[in-house]
Design a protein around this motif. Structure first.
Motif, short mmCIF file in Angstrom:
data_model
loop_
_atom_site.label_atom_id
_atom_site.label_comp_id
_atom_site.label_asym_id
_atom_site.label_seq_id
_atom_site.Cartn_x
_atom_site.Cartn_y
_atom_site.Cartn_z
N PHE A 97 -7.25 -13.10 -4.28
CA PHE A 97 -6.68 -13.60 -5.52
C PHE A 97 -7.42 -14.84 -5.97
O PHE A 97 -7.61 -15.79 -5.21
CB PHE A 97 -5.19 -13.90 -5.37
CG PHE A 97 -4.35 -12.67 -5.19
CD1 PHE A 97 -4.44 -11.61 -6.07
CD2 PHE A 97 -3.47 -12.57 -4.13
CE1 PHE A 97 -3.67 -10.47 -5.91
CE2 PHE A 97 -2.70 -11.43 -3.95
CZ PHE A 97 -2.80 -10.38 -4.84
N PRO A 105 -3.51 -7.55 -10.00
CA PRO A 105 -4.28 -7.24 -8.80
C PRO A 105 -4.82 -5.80 -8.75
O PRO A 105 -5.65 -5.49 -7.92
CB PRO A 105 -3.27 -7.46 -7.67
CG PRO A 105 -1.95 -7.20 -8.30
CD PRO A 105 -2.08 -7.65 -9.73
N SER A 158 -6.86 -3.81 -1.43
CA SER A 158 -6.70 -5.25 -1.21
C SER A 158 -7.78 -6.00 -1.98
O SER A 158 -8.85 -5.47 -2.24
CB SER A 158 -6.84 -5.58 0.27
OG SER A 158 -5.84 -4.95 1.02
N SER A 159 -7.48 -7.25 -2.32
CA SER A 159 -8.48 -8.09 -2.97
C SER A 159 -8.15 -9.55 -2.70
O SER A 159 -7.09 -9.87 -2.18
CB SER A 159 -8.53 -7.83 -4.48
OG SER A 159 -7.31 -8.18 -5.09
N SER A 203 -9.46 -10.55 -7.77
CA SER A 203 -8.59 -10.18 -8.88
C SER A 203 -7.67 -11.35 -9.22
O SER A 203 -7.59 -12.33 -8.49
CB SER A 203 -7.76 -8.94 -8.53
OG SER A 203 -6.94 -9.20 -7.42
N ASP A 204 -6.97 -11.22 -10.31
CA ASP A 204 -6.03 -12.24 -10.77
C ASP A 204 -4.66 -11.93 -10.17
O ASP A 204 -4.29 -10.77 -10.04
CB ASP A 204 -5.97 -12.20 -12.30
CG ASP A 204 -5.24 -13.38 -12.86
OD1 ASP A 204 -3.99 -13.35 -12.85
OD2 ASP A 204 -5.90 -14.33 -13.30
N ASP A 205 -3.91 -12.98 -9.82
CA ASP A 205 -2.56 -12.77 -9.27
C ASP A 205 -1.71 -11.89 -10.18
O ASP A 205 -0.93 -11.08 -9.71
CB ASP A 205 -1.83 -14.11 -9.10
CG ASP A 205 -2.24 -14.85 -7.84
OD1 ASP A 205 -2.92 -14.26 -6.99
OD2 ASP A 205 -1.89 -16.04 -7.72
N SER A 206 -1.87 -12.06 -11.49
CA SER A 206 -1.04 -11.31 -12.43
C SER A 206 -1.52 -9.88 -12.64
O SER A 206 -0.81 -9.07 -13.23
CB SER A 206 -0.98 -12.04 -13.78
OG SER A 206 -2.28 -12.05 -14.37
N VAL A 229 -13.75 -12.95 -11.70
CA VAL A 229 -12.43 -12.33 -11.58
C VAL A 229 -12.42 -10.98 -12.29
O VAL A 229 -12.72 -10.89 -13.48
CB VAL A 229 -11.34 -13.25 -12.16
CG1 VAL A 229 -9.97 -12.58 -12.08
CG2 VAL A 229 -11.33 -14.58 -11.44
N GLU A 286 -6.58 -17.27 -7.87
CA GLU A 286 -5.81 -18.51 -7.79
C GLU A 286 -5.80 -19.07 -6.37
O GLU A 286 -5.90 -20.28 -6.16
CB GLU A 286 -4.37 -18.27 -8.28
CG GLU A 286 -4.28 -17.95 -9.76
CD GLU A 286 -4.60 -16.49 -10.12
OE1 GLU A 286 -4.52 -16.16 -11.31
OE2 GLU A 286 -4.93 -15.68 -9.22
#
Length: 94
Positions: free
Chosen positions: A40, A27, A37-38, A22-25, A69, A42
């Motif tokens: 990130f 999740p 949980s995943s 997933s993306d930090d922005s 992503v 980045e």
């Protein structure tokens, strides 16, 4: 307990039903472990495992997808039957 019905697949990607990256922005979609949980994207990129990259382990190299992503990229086991390559023994005459 839920009954499980085995489903034969032609390709493992047909069973992809889980988001591991997933993306930090954002999740929220990630849930690689059933506990939300995943990985990130980045952080993976900073470690050299970004989209389209290559990672290695034990002498094997894996090519990463260019767009992974937030996409379903792995399968949770639900009794699916996935194909595997047929291995034939080597022959002295081949």
């Amino acid at each position: 307990m839920t009954a499980v019905t085995a489903v034969a697949l032609h390709d493992l990607t047909q069973a992809f039903d889980n988001i591991a990256v997933s993306d930090d922005s954002n999740p929220q979609p990630g849930d690689v472990d059933g506990a939300r949980s995943s990985f990130f994207a980045e952080g993976l990129a900073a470690a050299g495992a970004g989209a389209g990259g290559r990672v290695g382990s034990d002498g094997l190299t894996f090519n990463l997808p260019t767009d992974f992503v937030g996409t379903e990229d792995n399968a949770l086991a639900h009794g699916q039957l996935a194909p595997r390559p047929v291995m034939r023994p080597a022959s002295a005459f081949s």
